[in-house]
Design a protein around this motif. Sequence first.
Motif, PDB file in Angstrom:
ATOM      1  N   SER A  38       0.820  -1.217   0.000  1.00 18.36           N
ATOM      2  CA  SER A  38       0.000   0.000   0.000  1.00 18.36           C
ATOM      3  C   SER A  38       0.855   1.269   0.000  1.00 18.36           C
ATOM      4  N   TYR A  39       2.163   1.121   0.234  1.00 15.71           N
ATOM      5  CA  TYR A  39       3.057   2.275   0.293  1.00 15.71           C
ATOM      6  C   TYR A  39       3.850   2.474  -0.999  1.00 15.71           C
ATOM      7  N   VAL A  40       3.513   1.729  -2.040  1.00 16.92           N
ATOM      8  CA  VAL A  40       4.219   1.891  -3.315  1.00 16.92           C
ATOM      9  C   VAL A  40       3.650   3.108  -4.033  1.00 16.92           C
ATOM     10  N   ASP A  41       4.530   4.061  -4.370  1.00 17.39           N
ATOM     11  CA  ASP A  41       4.060   5.314  -4.972  1.00 17.39           C
ATOM     12  C   ASP A  41       3.893   5.187  -6.483  1.00 17.39           C
ATOM     13  N   GLU A  42       3.508   6.286  -7.126  1.00 16.26           N
ATOM     14  CA  GLU A  42       3.213   6.267  -8.558  1.00 16.26           C
ATOM     15  C   GLU A  42       4.435   5.954  -9.406  1.00 16.26           C
ATOM     16  N   SER A  43       5.612   6.207  -8.879  1.00 19.91           N
ATOM     17  CA  SER A  43       6.845   5.917  -9.630  1.00 19.91           C
ATOM     18  C   SER A  43       7.299   4.469  -9.454  1.00 19.91           C
ATOM     19  N   GLY A  44       6.568   3.701  -8.633  1.00 23.04           N
ATOM     20  CA  GLY A  44       6.912   2.297  -8.436  1.00 23.04           C
ATOM     21  C   GLY A  44       7.910   2.058  -7.331  1.00 23.04           C
ATOM     22  N   ASN A  45       8.165   3.071  -6.512  1.00 24.07           N
ATOM     23  CA  ASN A  45       9.085   2.937  -5.387  1.00 24.07           C
ATOM     24  C   ASN A  45       8.320   2.752  -4.079  1.00 24.07           C
ATOM     25  N   LEU A  46       8.949   2.057  -3.125  1.00 19.92           N
ATOM     26  CA  LEU A  46       8.392   1.989  -1.780  1.00 19.92           C
ATOM     27  C   LEU A  46       8.682   3.326  -1.105  1.00 19.92           C
ATOM     28  N   SER A  47       7.656   3.980  -0.615  1.00 19.69           N
ATOM     29  CA  SER A  47       7.813   5.323  -0.041  1.00 19.69           C
ATOM     30  C   SER A  47       8.609   5.291   1.252  1.00 19.69           C
ATOM     31  N   GLU A  48       9.060   6.476   1.674  1.00 19.75           N
ATOM     32  CA  GLU A  48       9.785   6.580   2.932  1.00 19.75           C
ATOM     33  C   GLU A  48       8.914   6.107   4.090  1.00 19.75           C
ATOM     34  N   GLU A  49       7.615   6.398   4.012  1.00 21.12           N
ATOM     35  CA  GLU A  49       6.692   5.949   5.054  1.00 21.12           C
ATOM     36  C   GLU A  49       6.636   4.425   5.102  1.00 21.12           C
ATOM     37  N   GLY A  50       6.646   3.804   3.935  1.00 15.65           N
ATOM     38  CA  GLY A  50       6.636   2.346   3.878  1.00 15.65           C
ATOM     39  C   GLY A  50       7.913   1.742   4.421  1.00 15.65           C
ATOM     40  N   ILE A  51       9.036   2.371   4.091  1.00 20.32           N
ATOM     41  CA  ILE A  51      10.330   1.894   4.597  1.00 20.32           C
ATOM     42  C   ILE A  51      10.369   2.013   6.115  1.00 20.32           C
ATOM     43  N   LYS A  52       9.834   3.113   6.640  1.00 18.14           N
ATOM     44  CA  LYS A  52       9.782   3.292   8.090  1.00 18.14           C
ATOM     45  C   LYS A  52       8.916   2.221   8.745  1.00 18.14           C
ATOM     46  N   ALA A  53       7.824   1.860   8.085  1.00 19.65           N
ATOM     47  CA  ALA A  53       6.940   0.813   8.627  1.00 19.65           C
ATOM     48  C   ALA A  53       7.674  -0.527   8.692  1.00 19.65           C
TER      49      ALA A  53
END
Length: 299
Positions: A38-53
């Motif tokens: 659910s934290y994968v952004d439009e560019s296809g990267n895992l967001s910083e929020e997702g990495i923190k999770a």
Amino acid sequence: MYGVIDIGSNTMRLSCYRVAGCEIENVFHKKNVAGLASYVDESGNLSEEGIKAAIKTLKEFKQVITNVKLNELYVIATASFRNVGNTEYIVNKIKTETGIDVEVISGEEEAEYDFIGATYKNNLNEGLLIDIGGGSTELVFFEDREVKKAVSIPIGSLNMFNKHVTGLIPNKAEMKKIRDCVKEKLDELNYTENSGNIILGVGGTNRAVCKLYNELYNQEKENKKMKCREVRSLSKVLMENSNAMRKVLQMVPDRVHTITPGLIILNTIAKYYSAEEMLVSECGVREGYLIYKLFRSQG
């Protein structure tokens, strides 16, 4: 004692095993529904929020095993990291902040570890192994307990929910979109060998389906066998029966939004390969990975 952490697209799990000879025994486990897909952004990267999770959960797991004397802790990531564009950045940041080395395994490796784990304690000679994760689904066609083909498709219960479902439960049009996505990937495989008409189910989605099946069809809680024609009816039951959804909330609350997409994926594959029965395994990728590392990697 050995520990394995599995960083999945929906769930992160820690399992610890006692090893005696060539036998492994799961001593305890802990899971956290991080929902990384659910934290994968439009560019296809895992967001910083997702990495923190992910980092937060890994630190919690490290705290859990503080007083456990482990011979080794293995940490693997599946579609959660391999299907994003910033994999190397994620792995390096986790190493910096937690000291943990993460091994990102390929889809084919995941499928093979699934097979090793799932066939560890059963005598099924042929069939089709299915592991429906949050971000991918692994398929292993096997015969005479040998792998004939092992593949991974980038379709999972959580990414199908995020991509196609607007409410909590997919409507008929959304269900069709998910089925069409699955069929398209299966057509691309172009593999039609006989799978023995039986599915070997691996992973949390299939275990959750089995729990619901046992409850709604009045089976014993320990039952691990299902008829595919009855499993196919579960999607309809969940759509039309509010009492059935209450059962989901009672039994597998963390999967209330992904259970129906997972069922659609499972039923589409089962129908595509004309499966009639399904056997759910309690062992999967973590057990298979550990068995491979301890007993098979040296040949």
